[in-house]
Design an enzyme around this catalytic site. Structure first.
Site, PDB file in Angstrom:
ATOM      1  N   LYS A 172     -24.360  20.109 -14.286  1.00  0.00           N
ATOM      2  CA  LYS A 172     -23.067  20.247 -13.749  1.00  0.00           C
ATOM      3  C   LYS A 172     -21.509  20.223 -14.191  1.00  0.00           C
ATOM      4  O   LYS A 172     -20.801  20.858 -13.424  1.00  0.00           O
ATOM      5  CB  LYS A 172     -23.095  20.408 -12.240  1.00  0.00           C
ATOM      6  CG  LYS A 172     -24.552  20.359 -11.390  1.00  0.00           C
ATOM      7  CD  LYS A 172     -24.411  19.476 -10.245  1.00  0.00           C
ATOM      8  CE  LYS A 172     -25.639  19.366  -9.269  1.00  0.00           C
ATOM      9  NZ  LYS A 172     -25.946  18.260  -8.665  1.00  0.00           N
ATOM     10  N   GLY A 173     -21.543  19.262 -14.517  1.00  0.00           N
ATOM     11  CA  GLY A 173     -20.000  18.591 -15.395  1.00  0.00           C
ATOM     12  C   GLY A 173     -19.067  19.186 -16.110  1.00  0.00           C
ATOM     13  O   GLY A 173     -17.867  19.263 -16.139  1.00  0.00           O
ATOM     14  N   GLU A 193     -19.524  22.424 -22.843  1.00  0.00           N
ATOM     15  CA  GLU A 193     -19.929  20.932 -22.551  1.00  0.00           C
ATOM     16  C   GLU A 193     -18.329  20.681 -21.835  1.00  0.00           C
ATOM     17  O   GLU A 193     -17.119  20.976 -22.374  1.00  0.00           O
ATOM     18  CB  GLU A 193     -20.251  20.689 -23.131  1.00  0.00           C
ATOM     19  CG  GLU A 193     -20.929  19.110 -23.286  1.00  0.00           C
ATOM     20  CD  GLU A 193     -22.433  19.052 -22.193  1.00  0.00           C
ATOM     21  OE1 GLU A 193     -21.486  19.268 -20.644  1.00  0.00           O
ATOM     22  OE2 GLU A 193     -22.995  18.756 -21.737  1.00  0.00           O
ATOM     23  N   ASP A 194     -19.121  19.771 -20.872  1.00  0.00           N
ATOM     24  CA  ASP A 194     -17.669  18.515 -20.524  1.00  0.00           C
ATOM     25  C   ASP A 194     -17.320  17.300 -21.396  1.00  0.00           C
ATOM     26  O   ASP A 194     -16.256  16.706 -21.725  1.00  0.00           O
ATOM     27  CB  ASP A 194     -18.256  17.856 -18.815  1.00  0.00           C
ATOM     28  CG  ASP A 194     -19.771  17.539 -18.587  1.00  0.00           C
ATOM     29  OD1 ASP A 194     -20.174  17.601 -20.192  1.00  0.00           O
ATOM     30  OD2 ASP A 194     -19.947  17.000 -17.361  1.00  0.00           O
ATOM     31  N   ASP A 228     -21.578  12.635 -25.475  1.00  0.00           N
ATOM     32  CA  ASP A 228     -21.757  11.091 -25.706  1.00  0.00           C
ATOM     33  C   ASP A 228     -22.435  10.842 -26.491  1.00  0.00           C
ATOM     34  O   ASP A 228     -21.951  10.208 -27.484  1.00  0.00           O
ATOM     35  CB  ASP A 228     -22.077  10.329 -23.924  1.00  0.00           C
ATOM     36  CG  ASP A 228     -21.778   9.530 -24.057  1.00  0.00           C
ATOM     37  OD1 ASP A 228     -21.187   8.549 -24.497  1.00  0.00           O
ATOM     38  OD2 ASP A 228     -22.186   9.029 -22.815  1.00  0.00           O
ATOM     39  N   LYS A 267     -16.891  11.911 -26.822  1.00  0.00           N
ATOM     40  CA  LYS A 267     -16.242  10.061 -27.338  1.00  0.00           C
ATOM     41  C   LYS A 267     -17.087   9.726 -28.529  1.00  0.00           C
ATOM     42  O   LYS A 267     -18.629   9.483 -28.815  1.00  0.00           O
ATOM     43  CB  LYS A 267     -17.302   9.309 -25.723  1.00  0.00           C
ATOM     44  CG  LYS A 267     -16.428   8.946 -24.632  1.00  0.00           C
ATOM     45  CD  LYS A 267     -17.306   8.221 -24.055  1.00  0.00           C
ATOM     46  CE  LYS A 267     -16.972   8.453 -22.487  1.00  0.00           C
ATOM     47  NZ  LYS A 267     -18.257   8.138 -21.588  1.00  0.00           N
ATOM     48  N   PHE A 316     -15.753   5.493 -19.511  1.00  0.00           N
ATOM     49  CA  PHE A 316     -16.099   6.211 -18.277  1.00  0.00           C
ATOM     50  C   PHE A 316     -15.650   6.737 -17.635  1.00  0.00           C
ATOM     51  O   PHE A 316     -14.692   6.218 -17.296  1.00  0.00           O
ATOM     52  CB  PHE A 316     -17.287   5.278 -17.559  1.00  0.00           C
ATOM     53  CG  PHE A 316     -18.544   6.232 -16.682  1.00  0.00           C
ATOM     54  CD1 PHE A 316     -19.295   6.904 -17.713  1.00  0.00           C
ATOM     55  CD2 PHE A 316     -18.391   7.250 -15.306  1.00  0.00           C
ATOM     56  CE1 PHE A 316     -20.978   8.060 -17.314  1.00  0.00           C
ATOM     57  CE2 PHE A 316     -19.088   7.650 -14.791  1.00  0.00           C
ATOM     58  CZ  PHE A 316     -20.397   8.245 -16.032  1.00  0.00           C
ATOM     59  N   VAL A 317     -15.392   8.386 -17.247  1.00  0.00           N
ATOM     60  CA  VAL A 317     -14.855   9.043 -16.810  1.00  0.00           C
ATOM     61  C   VAL A 317     -14.720   9.648 -16.042  1.00  0.00           C
ATOM     62  O   VAL A 317     -16.429  10.573 -15.747  1.00  0.00           O
ATOM     63  CB  VAL A 317     -13.909   9.685 -18.342  1.00  0.00           C
ATOM     64  CG1 VAL A 317     -13.115   8.960 -19.144  1.00  0.00           C
ATOM     65  CG2 VAL A 317     -14.853  11.021 -19.309  1.00  0.00           C
ATOM     66  N   ASP A 325     -18.216  13.803 -13.048  1.00  0.00           N
ATOM     67  CA  ASP A 325     -19.059  13.218 -11.781  1.00  0.00           C
ATOM     68  C   ASP A 325     -19.549  11.234 -11.925  1.00  0.00           C
ATOM     69  O   ASP A 325     -20.193  11.548 -13.587  1.00  0.00           O
ATOM     70  CB  ASP A 325     -20.772  13.606 -11.464  1.00  0.00           C
ATOM     71  CG  ASP A 325     -21.891  13.215 -12.113  1.00  0.00           C
ATOM     72  OD1 ASP A 325     -21.631  13.425 -12.996  1.00  0.00           O
ATOM     73  OD2 ASP A 325     -23.016  13.238 -11.297  1.00  0.00           O
ATOM     74  N   ARG A 354     -16.296  14.746  -8.505  1.00  0.00           N
ATOM     75  CA  ARG A 354     -16.131  16.171 -10.061  1.00  0.00           C
ATOM     76  C   ARG A 354     -14.425  17.256  -9.092  1.00  0.00           C
ATOM     77  O   ARG A 354     -14.554  17.341  -9.913  1.00  0.00           O
ATOM     78  CB  ARG A 354     -17.635  17.209  -9.537  1.00  0.00           C
ATOM     79  CG  ARG A 354     -18.793  16.239 -10.210  1.00  0.00           C
ATOM     80  CD  ARG A 354     -19.693  17.378  -9.631  1.00  0.00           C
ATOM     81  NE  ARG A 354     -21.088  17.615  -9.788  1.00  0.00           N
ATOM     82  CZ  ARG A 354     -21.530  17.216 -11.141  1.00  0.00           C
ATOM     83  NH1 ARG A 354     -21.015  17.387 -12.377  1.00  0.00           N
ATOM     84  NH2 ARG A 354     -23.079  16.278 -11.680  1.00  0.00           N
TER      85      ARG A 354
HETATM   86  P1  IMP Z   1     -25.343  12.771 -23.884  1.00  0.00           P
HETATM   87  O1  IMP Z   1     -26.460  13.268 -24.552  1.00  0.00           O
HETATM   88  O2  IMP Z   1     -25.124  11.571 -24.077  1.00  0.00           O
HETATM   89  O3  IMP Z   1     -23.762  13.314 -24.800  1.00  0.00           O
HETATM   90  O4  IMP Z   1     -24.089  13.112 -22.421  1.00  0.00           O
HETATM   91  C1  IMP Z   1     -23.399  14.332 -22.365  1.00  0.00           C
HETATM   92  C2  IMP Z   1     -23.743  13.647 -20.795  1.00  0.00           C
HETATM   93  O5  IMP Z   1     -23.287  13.010 -20.132  1.00  0.00           O
HETATM   94  C3  IMP Z   1     -22.138  14.788 -20.305  1.00  0.00           C
HETATM   95  O6  IMP Z   1     -22.789  16.542 -20.449  1.00  0.00           O
HETATM   96  C4  IMP Z   1     -21.937  13.907 -18.879  1.00  0.00           C
HETATM   97  O7  IMP Z   1     -23.170  15.190 -17.315  1.00  0.00           O
HETATM   98  C5  IMP Z   1     -23.261  12.386 -18.790  1.00  0.00           C
HETATM   99  N1  IMP Z   1     -21.563  11.904 -19.272  1.00  0.00           N
HETATM  100  C6  IMP Z   1     -22.088  10.986 -20.547  1.00  0.00           C
HETATM  101  N2  IMP Z   1     -20.357  10.808 -20.813  1.00  0.00           N
HETATM  102  C7  IMP Z   1     -20.094  10.497 -18.837  1.00  0.00           C
HETATM  103  C8  IMP Z   1     -18.828  10.077 -18.933  1.00  0.00           C
HETATM  104  O8  IMP Z   1     -18.351   9.230 -19.093  1.00  0.00           O
HETATM  105  N3  IMP Z   1     -18.619  10.593 -17.410  1.00  0.00           N
HETATM  106  C9  IMP Z   1     -19.702  11.476 -16.754  1.00  0.00           C
HETATM  107  N4  IMP Z   1     -20.529  11.712 -17.272  1.00  0.00           N
HETATM  108  C10 IMP Z   1     -20.230  11.585 -18.869  1.00  0.00           C
HETATM  109 MG    MG Z   2     -23.014  17.615 -18.920  1.00  0.00          MG
END
Ligand code: IMP
Ligand code: MG
Length: 177
Positions: free
Chosen positions: A42-43, A99-100, A103, A131, A152-153, A159, A165
């Site tokens: 949803k982000g 994408e939001d 990470d 990040k 963490f943001v 969220d 959100r």
């Molecule tokens: P990844 O698979 O670890 O790259 O994670 C990506 C997803 O993790 C993002 O689409 C977010 O939904 C969530 N996420 C990662 N870091 C944060 C954060 O700092 N705040 C909120 N959601 C996060």
């Molecule tokens: Mg996301």
């Protein structure tokens, strides 16, 4: 309301200015219509809404995809699953994943593999936040709004346990005391 500790990392004004720049870049990189924007729920829904409106072309097609890799925790479960698939056939289309935040890279490396199998004409990624320190799987990202430190943001679509959100700014959520 429960009290929480948060500080603004990126203000709404900074976000809006950067989103306009990203849209200008995208408009000049994709001269031909249409472009498919795929919002990862949803982000990314707020970023998608602003980015789509900042694009000058008329053929911006919006698709949603549900992917889950996080529960209610601040750390990745390492598990990725598709919880909602696209409506459109993207074969032969220009596709931009919206994408939001990136990470670990686990979600997007999985998703790009899934979507590449559908043979789009092009497949790129636009993320508002990155990040880079946290990456465990490499991902090629064409458009990055802001690189941020390993904190963490929340806000602007992001969220923590489904809250925050709706904030207009991107904020760092400190651990509760
Ligand atoms: P990844 O698979 O670890 O790259 O994670 C990506 C997803 O993790 C993002 O689409 C977010 O939904 C969530 N996420 C990662 N870091 C944060 C954060 O700092 N705040 C909120 N959601 C996060
Ligand atoms: Mg996301």
């Amino acid at each position: 309301m429960p009290s929480d500790n948060r500080r603004v990392l990126i203000s709404s004004e900074q976000i809006q200015a950067r989103v306009r720049e990203m849209a200008e870049q995208i408009d000049s990189d994709y001269p031909a219509d249409p472009i498919y924007l795929i919002s990862i729920l949803k982000g990314s829904f707020i970023f998608l809404a602003d980015l789509a409106r900042a694009l000058k072309r008329h053929s911006v097609r919006i698709e949603f995809m549900g992917i889950s890799s996080y529960g209610n925790q601040k750390t990745s479960s390492g598990q990725v699953k598709v919880t909602r698939d696209l409506d459109a056939n993207i074969e032969g289309q220009n596709v931009l994943i919206v994408e939001d935040i990136i990470d670990s890279g686990v979600t997007l490396s999985y998703l790009t593999r899934v979507l590449q199998q559908r043979r789009p004409k092009s497949l790129e990624i636009a993320t508002l936040l990155d990040k880079p320190e946290r990456r465990i799987q490499p991902v090629q990202v064409k458009y990055v709004g802001f690189k941020i430190p390993d904190e963490f943001v929340v806000g602007y679509g992001l969220d923590y346990a489904e809250d925050y959100r709706n904030l207009s700014d991107i904020c760092v959520l400190a651990e509760s005391q």
